[in-house]
Design a protein around this motif. Structure first.
Motif, mmCIF file in Angstrom:
data_model
loop_
_atom_site.group_PDB
_atom_site.id
_atom_site.type_symbol
_atom_site.label_atom_id
_atom_site.label_comp_id
_atom_site.label_asym_id
_atom_site.label_seq_id
_atom_site.Cartn_x
_atom_site.Cartn_y
_atom_site.Cartn_z
ATOM 1 N N SER A 1 0.841 -1.201 0.000
ATOM 2 C CA SER A 1 0.000 0.000 0.000
ATOM 3 C C SER A 1 0.874 1.248 0.000
ATOM 4 N N GLU A 2 0.323 2.329 -0.493
ATOM 5 C CA GLU A 2 1.064 3.591 -0.474
ATOM 6 C C GLU A 2 1.552 3.916 0.935
ATOM 7 N N ALA A 3 0.723 3.563 1.922
ATOM 8 C CA ALA A 3 1.048 3.923 3.312
ATOM 9 C C ALA A 3 2.341 3.279 3.793
ATOM 10 N N TYR A 4 2.739 2.175 3.167
ATOM 11 C CA TYR A 4 3.878 1.418 3.693
ATOM 12 C C TYR A 4 5.161 1.623 2.901
ATOM 13 N N ARG A 5 5.136 2.576 1.948
ATOM 14 C CA ARG A 5 6.317 2.764 1.114
ATOM 15 C C ARG A 5 7.572 3.009 1.935
ATOM 16 N N ASP A 6 7.475 3.921 2.890
ATOM 17 C CA ASP A 6 8.670 4.290 3.654
ATOM 18 C C ASP A 6 9.152 3.149 4.530
ATOM 19 N N ILE A 7 8.206 2.383 5.070
ATOM 20 C CA ILE A 7 8.603 1.231 5.897
ATOM 21 C C ILE A 7 9.386 0.239 5.051
ATOM 22 N N VAL A 8 8.891 -0.039 3.849
ATOM 23 C CA VAL A 8 9.572 -0.995 2.981
ATOM 24 C C VAL A 8 10.970 -0.485 2.627
ATOM 25 N N ALA A 9 11.033 0.774 2.235
ATOM 26 C CA ALA A 9 12.329 1.337 1.839
ATOM 27 C C ALA A 9 13.323 1.266 2.986
ATOM 28 N N GLY B 1 12.785 2.002 -6.796
ATOM 29 C CA GLY B 1 11.835 1.951 -7.901
ATOM 30 C C GLY B 1 11.110 0.630 -8.018
ATOM 31 N N ASN B 2 11.570 -0.389 -7.308
ATOM 32 C CA ASN B 2 10.912 -1.693 -7.331
ATOM 33 C C ASN B 2 9.815 -1.825 -6.276
#
Lengths: 350, 350
Positions: free
Chosen positions: B59-67, B76-77
């Motif tokens: 989800s968009e909300a978790y982008r920073d957590i994943v990064a 970019g993946n």
């Protein structure tokens, strides 16, 4: 002038983790009402004792907590014990400090961590006892009319046929009884002359000084010999040196059980020493399931007879517990059967 | 080249309060081992898939957590779903992104929050399946050999008489079976051809694109129509507009249950989806009393069959519990019978 002495040196180990050596029970908002026990204790003497006559005897470690929680009392009235020596040295110390300031003082000695629900009645009783103590050389104890066969309290055996001349609510004490077994407690509660010893004492300054001289000369001698430094900048250094030499003994053993002029004021003002999680549960507002909950964001499901004590902002969900303590403070959580609470000291050992 | 697609859009509501919408289970160090589930997932593909070919759909909300948690993979993946549309749109989206980068990709699709105990065997199975997928147009599912009559998983009915030519460990699938009732599960577990569907899929890029075109044309059309923006700065805006139009359907329903060339690789590598507190307890090292404890300062007395999950530094004492969850994260504490854990969604409602 009336004076209040608050004994606040306890470490509250039975209420871990709500109560810790760093911040014991008397400095905790146990009831979740926004006031700590020691604050509630001072509050209930308002109008009876002026703020400048409030004295707190505590451990050196708690000086800053007391000063912060009781900003209205003089900082110089916070007396610091360098070590724990039970209540007789504590009372001797503060009595000599008061005597030097106010040789006509009338004094109430009170624990710092008890519960009183009916404050107007408490004030009436205290005022009446202070008046009596000011006019006599009586040592007055407050005796709580028992509501159950409690084995956790000492009892005062009172001669209800011997009311005092000047105050018909005050009676001569026959004997002090140690914490009884259940059978004995059940017999006590059937009588009307066996009263709980609440640890609240009223006397005038000369009465207690004389009693100390007669019945606790070792302890009294230490503080009487320090008159020239008490109240000066050298006091704390002298106390650090001499206080540890005091006999380790309670005021009950040292004086009350020996002296003659001991009186009891039987009273009922919703008192509890709140000495256990169980008594906290019993003396706090309960929900329909018998749960006492301190904390504003606690949800209970299929839960009864529990005491939950957490910080106001803590979010807690409890499901399916019966008869447990759930207590949390700072970094520590305790979940424990109420029936096992006497083991909390064991649980809290590092 | 081998690629790994990690589906990480779940919200983990069954593990509240350890898992929260702000930081769901896949981003939590559930096992207290110092690595989160999504990190453990990537870890177990090391040597099989290069870091630059790791893709995460979330989800968009978790982008920073994943990064933050997967610093080695290209930013970019990380593909961001603007809304939840189940697994078919997720796989279509990432498949078209991969196709544009590597038209000869071989792909493993994996959940982000499962447990694998035997990583060498896992790697052997995955490598073998990838090899097979690279040489054929097979859709390969991983089938876990069941160890108990589990009613929480779907089952893959496999024709064990029909091993593939090129890989004798891979068999044709007869049917997918939904989560069974207990009686049916007990029958399944007696057979040796009913395997748990682990949600791990292996295929080559052309196989999945062709299957999407044939069996999920509505979804495929959306992403095939976006080829000119995928991988550009306009991608996210286009995804925000078009992704919500996708049919809400799982890859199982959309493709696996319809397509012909579906195969199963039966395997045993200590897999669990850890979908419940109970399965977490069962799959974690237990003490003699059957307690699974995550947290380094937890003391248990007369406590059994519990799962305790708290922050490493939390001091916890539990006495007298049997079969409970004690879970704590940030500001929230849950105490709940394991047998009632299906009600956690109810409990977690504000």
């Amino acid at each position: 002038m009336n004076h209040l002495v608050i004994m606040a040196g306890g470490i509250g180990s039975r209420f871990w983790p709500m109560s810790t050596p760093q911040c014991p029970k008397q400095f905790v908002d146990v009831l979740g009402c926004g006031r700590t026990f020691i604050q509630l204790t001072v509050d209930r003497f308002k109008g009876v004792v002026p703020a400048e006559n409030v004295w707190v005897v505590t451990s050196e470690a708690y000086r800053d907590i007391v000063a912060e929680q009781l900003p209205d009392m003089p900082k110089g009235n916070i007396l610091l014990e360098p070590c724990r020596r039970n209540t007789a040295p504590c009372i001797a110390y503060v009595s000599w400090r008061i005597k030097l300031k106010d040789p006509k003082a009338n004094i109430v000695v009170s624990p710092s961590d008890h519960l009183v629900l009916n404050v107007p009645e408490f004030q009436r009783v205290i005022s009446s006892a202070l008046q009596y103590a000011s006019e006599t050389d009586a040592i007055v104890t407050l005796g709580m009319k028992p509501t159950r066969p409690e084995t956790g309290y000492g009892y005062i055996q009172t001669d209800l046929s011997a009311a005092c001349e000047r105050n018909k609510e005050i009676f001569r004490v026959d004997a002090f009884k140690e914490k009884p077994d259940l059978k004995t407690a059940q017999e006590y509660v059937k009588k009307n002359n066996m009263l709980w010893n609440a640890g609240i004492f009223v006397w005038n300054i000369n009465t207690i000084i004389n009693a100390l001289r007669v019945y606790a000369p070792q302890i009294n001698g230490i503080f009487e010999g320090m008159q020239n430094v008490l109240g000066t900048k050298d006091e704390q250094a002298a106390i650090r040196e001499r206080f540890p030499q005091c006999e380790n003994i309670s005021i009950d053993y040292a004086i009350l059980e020996k002296a003659d002029e001991i009186y009891c004021f039987p009273a009922s003002f919703g008192w509890s020493d709140l000495g256990t999680w169980g008594s906290l549960r019993e003396n706090t507002v309960q929900d329909a399931g018998g749960n006492a909950v301190i904390g504003s964001n606690v949800k209970l499901y299929e839960t009864k007879n529990c005491v939950v004590h957490v910080a106001q902002e803590r979010r807690v969900v409890v499901q399916g517990l019966d008869g447990y303590i759930v207590a949390e403070k700072d970094n520590t959580l305790l979940i424990c059967k109420l029936s096992e609470e006497q083991r909390i000291k064991e649980f809290s050992a590092e």
